[in-house]
Design a protein around this motif. Structure first.
Motif, PDB file in Angstrom:
ATOM      1  N   VAL A   1      -9.627  14.250  -0.119  1.00 37.07           N
ATOM      2  CA  VAL A   1      -9.317  12.922   0.391  1.00 37.07           C
ATOM      3  C   VAL A   1      -9.694  11.944  -0.716  1.00 37.07           C
ATOM      4  N   LYS A   2      -8.727  11.077  -1.063  1.00 39.31           N
ATOM      5  CA  LYS A   2      -8.901  10.166  -2.197  1.00 39.31           C
ATOM      6  C   LYS A   2      -8.780   8.712  -1.756  1.00 39.31           C
ATOM      7  N   ALA A   3      -9.494   7.851  -2.461  1.00 37.44           N
ATOM      8  CA  ALA A   3      -9.387   6.410  -2.246  1.00 37.44           C
ATOM      9  C   ALA A   3      -8.058   5.940  -2.820  1.00 37.44           C
ATOM     10  N   LEU A   4      -7.321   5.136  -2.075  1.00 40.84           N
ATOM     11  CA  LEU A   4      -5.999   4.694  -2.504  1.00 40.84           C
ATOM     12  C   LEU A   4      -6.052   3.820  -3.748  1.00 40.84           C
ATOM     13  N   GLU A   5      -6.898   2.830  -3.762  1.00 39.77           N
ATOM     14  CA  GLU A   5      -6.914   1.892  -4.885  1.00 39.77           C
ATOM     15  C   GLU A   5      -7.495   2.503  -6.150  1.00 39.77           C
ATOM     16  N   ARG A   6      -8.563   3.272  -6.030  1.00 36.09           N
ATOM     17  CA  ARG A   6      -9.248   3.793  -7.212  1.00 36.09           C
ATOM     18  C   ARG A   6      -8.863   5.230  -7.544  1.00 36.09           C
ATOM     19  N   ASP A   7      -8.280   5.941  -6.602  1.00 33.23           N
ATOM     20  CA  ASP A   7      -7.928   7.355  -6.741  1.00 33.23           C
ATOM     21  C   ASP A   7      -9.158   8.239  -6.934  1.00 33.23           C
ATOM     22  N   ASP A   8     -10.350   7.752  -6.547  1.00 32.73           N
ATOM     23  CA  ASP A   8     -11.571   8.545  -6.600  1.00 32.73           C
ATOM     24  C   ASP A   8     -11.607   9.487  -5.400  1.00 32.73           C
ATOM     25  N   THR A   9     -12.299  10.591  -5.551  1.00 31.18           N
ATOM     26  CA  THR A   9     -12.465  11.557  -4.458  1.00 31.18           C
ATOM     27  C   THR A   9     -13.511  11.047  -3.468  1.00 31.18           C
ATOM     28  N   ILE A  10     -13.125  11.020  -2.187  1.00 31.15           N
ATOM     29  CA  ILE A  10     -14.034  10.650  -1.111  1.00 31.15           C
ATOM     30  C   ILE A  10     -14.689  11.896  -0.529  1.00 31.15           C
ATOM     31  N   LEU A  11     -13.887  12.940  -0.328  1.00 30.41           N
ATOM     32  CA  LEU A  11     -14.409  14.222   0.132  1.00 30.41           C
ATOM     33  C   LEU A  11     -13.473  15.328  -0.315  1.00 30.41           C
ATOM     34  N   LYS A  12     -14.012  16.531  -0.413  1.00 32.45           N
ATOM     35  CA  LYS A  12     -13.214  17.676  -0.863  1.00 32.45           C
ATOM     36  C   LYS A  12     -13.825  18.951  -0.301  1.00 32.45           C
TER      37      LYS A  12
ATOM     38  N   ASN B   1       0.815  -1.216   0.000  1.00 29.27           N
ATOM     39  CA  ASN B   1       0.000   0.000   0.000  1.00 29.27           C
ATOM     40  C   ASN B   1       0.846   1.263   0.000  1.00 29.27           C
ATOM     41  N   LEU B   2       2.032   1.217   0.587  1.00 34.75           N
ATOM     42  CA  LEU B   2       2.923   2.371   0.507  1.00 34.75           C
ATOM     43  C   LEU B   2       3.373   2.578  -0.945  1.00 34.75           C
ATOM     44  N   ILE B   3       3.624   1.503  -1.660  1.00 40.15           N
ATOM     45  CA  ILE B   3       3.975   1.617  -3.083  1.00 40.15           C
ATOM     46  C   ILE B   3       2.812   2.242  -3.862  1.00 40.15           C
ATOM     47  N   ARG B   4       1.582   1.821  -3.589  1.00 40.79           N
ATOM     48  CA  ARG B   4       0.412   2.431  -4.253  1.00 40.79           C
ATOM     49  C   ARG B   4       0.360   3.938  -3.984  1.00 40.79           C
ATOM     50  N   PHE B   5       0.588   4.309  -2.719  1.00 43.61           N
ATOM     51  CA  PHE B   5       0.581   5.721  -2.338  1.00 43.61           C
ATOM     52  C   PHE B   5       1.695   6.477  -3.060  1.00 43.61           C
ATOM     53  N   PHE B   6       2.908   5.928  -3.045  1.00 42.18           N
ATOM     54  CA  PHE B   6       4.027   6.613  -3.693  1.00 42.18           C
ATOM     55  C   PHE B   6       3.856   6.691  -5.211  1.00 42.18           C
ATOM     56  N   THR B   7       3.082   5.810  -5.811  1.00 42.33           N
ATOM     57  CA  THR B   7       2.766   5.931  -7.238  1.00 42.33           C
ATOM     58  C   THR B   7       1.999   7.224  -7.478  1.00 42.33           C
ATOM     59  N   ARG B   8       1.058   7.562  -6.586  1.00 43.00           N
ATOM     60  CA  ARG B   8       0.310   8.832  -6.697  1.00 43.00           C
ATOM     61  C   ARG B   8       1.238  10.026  -6.465  1.00 43.00           C
ATOM     62  N   VAL B   9       2.122   9.892  -5.484  1.00 41.86           N
ATOM     63  CA  VAL B   9       3.066  10.975  -5.182  1.00 41.86           C
ATOM     64  C   VAL B   9       4.017  11.181  -6.355  1.00 41.86           C
ATOM     65  N   ASP B  10       4.551  10.106  -6.924  1.00 41.27           N
ATOM     66  CA  ASP B  10       5.490  10.213  -8.047  1.00 41.27           C
ATOM     67  C   ASP B  10       4.864  10.931  -9.230  1.00 41.27           C
ATOM     68  N   ALA B  11       3.593  10.679  -9.499  1.00 40.61           N
ATOM     69  CA  ALA B  11       2.904  11.365 -10.594  1.00 40.61           C
ATOM     70  C   ALA B  11       2.851  12.865 -10.323  1.00 40.61           C
ATOM     71  N   SER B  12       2.657  13.242  -9.076  1.00 38.60           N
ATOM     72  CA  SER B  12       2.628  14.655  -8.711  1.00 38.60           C
ATOM     73  C   SER B  12       4.018  15.277  -8.800  1.00 38.60           C
ATOM     74  N   LEU B  13       5.038  14.535  -8.361  1.00 37.64           N
ATOM     75  CA  LEU B  13       6.412  15.041  -8.423  1.00 37.64           C
ATOM     76  C   LEU B  13       6.841  15.357  -9.856  1.00 37.64           C
ATOM     77  N   ALA B  14       6.308  14.617 -10.819  1.00 34.77           N
ATOM     78  CA  ALA B  14       6.640  14.878 -12.215  1.00 34.77           C
ATOM     79  C   ALA B  14       6.176  16.270 -12.640  1.00 34.77           C
ATOM     80  N   ASP B  15       5.050  16.740 -12.041  1.00 32.02           N
ATOM     81  CA  ASP B  15       4.501  18.059 -12.367  1.00 32.02           C
ATOM     82  C   ASP B  15       4.968  19.154 -11.424  1.00 32.02           C
ATOM     83  N   ASP B  16       5.234  18.804 -10.177  1.00 33.83           N
ATOM     84  CA  ASP B  16       5.516  19.793  -9.132  1.00 33.83           C
ATOM     85  C   ASP B  16       6.644  19.282  -8.244  1.00 33.83           C
ATOM     86  N   LYS B  17       7.836  19.757  -8.481  1.00 34.17           N
ATOM     87  CA  LYS B  17       9.014  19.299  -7.726  1.00 34.17           C
ATOM     88  C   LYS B  17       8.957  19.697  -6.254  1.00 34.17           C
ATOM     89  N   ASP B  18       8.033  20.595  -5.892  1.00 31.61           N
ATOM     90  CA  ASP B  18       7.885  21.025  -4.497  1.00 31.61           C
ATOM     91  C   ASP B  18       6.911  20.140  -3.717  1.00 31.61           C
TER      92      ASP B  18
END
Length: 185
Positions: free
Chosen positions: A171-182, A15-32
């Motif tokens: 707040v997003k679902a880890l597996e589906r990346d759907d929005t839970i709340l915003k 699950n940490l790998i799943r989370f870091f996959t989302r983070v890595d996608a963001s890092l590609a756009d925003d190095k901060d």
């Protein structure tokens, strides 16, 4: 800048790998991009089952490799021995200013809607984990966001994490990346 907030990994490499996959996608756009983990990183706790992909030493390797952009808060399952395998500090609760509001980061066992942080005021946001289920509560004008859990979640509850950007909290679902709340900050 964007911040990803996760909690309660409980030694789940998968699950940490799943989370870091989302983070890595963001890092590609925003190095901060930054990551804040709200505790319970390695240990699954004596009352909990082993989470999927339970591998605390591999979790330590992933986090040590990411130490340039992570902040880790101590949770109730974290101990001094955890610091020995971590090349980054495991710190206590902290707060920061963000878009005119104070953001509080805590594990949740000592600070949550029933135990508010000292000094919190209308418009501030408290991020916490510990309870393993995403939730948004407002009390006296302070918003409390339980980001859920990355590693262990109750049966039927999706694993989740939060993302903060300049204007909103999602707040997003880890597996589906759907929005839970915003909500807007």
């Amino acid at each position: 800048m964007r911040m990803f907030i996760g909690s309660d990994v409980h030694g789940s490499e998968a699950n940490l790998i799943r989370f870091f996959t989302r983070v890595d996608a963001s890092l590609a756009d925003d190095k901060d991009t930054k990551v804040i983990l709200l505790g319970d990183i390695y240990n699954h706790g004596p009352r909990n089952p082993f989470p999927e992909g339970y591998a605390p030493m591999r979790v330590a390797k992933l986090l040590n490799d990411a130490m340039s952009f992570i902040t880790v808060i101590k949770g109730n399952c974290d101990s001094e021995v955890d610091q020995m395998i971590s090349n980054f500090p495991i710190i206590g609760d902290f707060s920061m200013e963000w878009q005119g509001h104070t953001l509080y980061f805590t594990h949740g066992h000592k600070c949550n809607p029933e135990l508010p942080p000292t000094g919190a005021k209308r418009g501030d946001v408290v991020f916490y984990g510990h309870f393993h289920k995403a939730a948004l509560t407002e009390k006296d004008g302070v918003r409390y966001v339980c980001v859920g859990a990355l590693g262990l979640s109750p049966e039927g509850v999706e694993r989740s994490y939060a993302v903060i950007d300049e204007t909103s909290v999602t707040v997003k679902a880890l597996e589906r990346d759907d929005t839970i709340l915003k909500f807007d900050i």
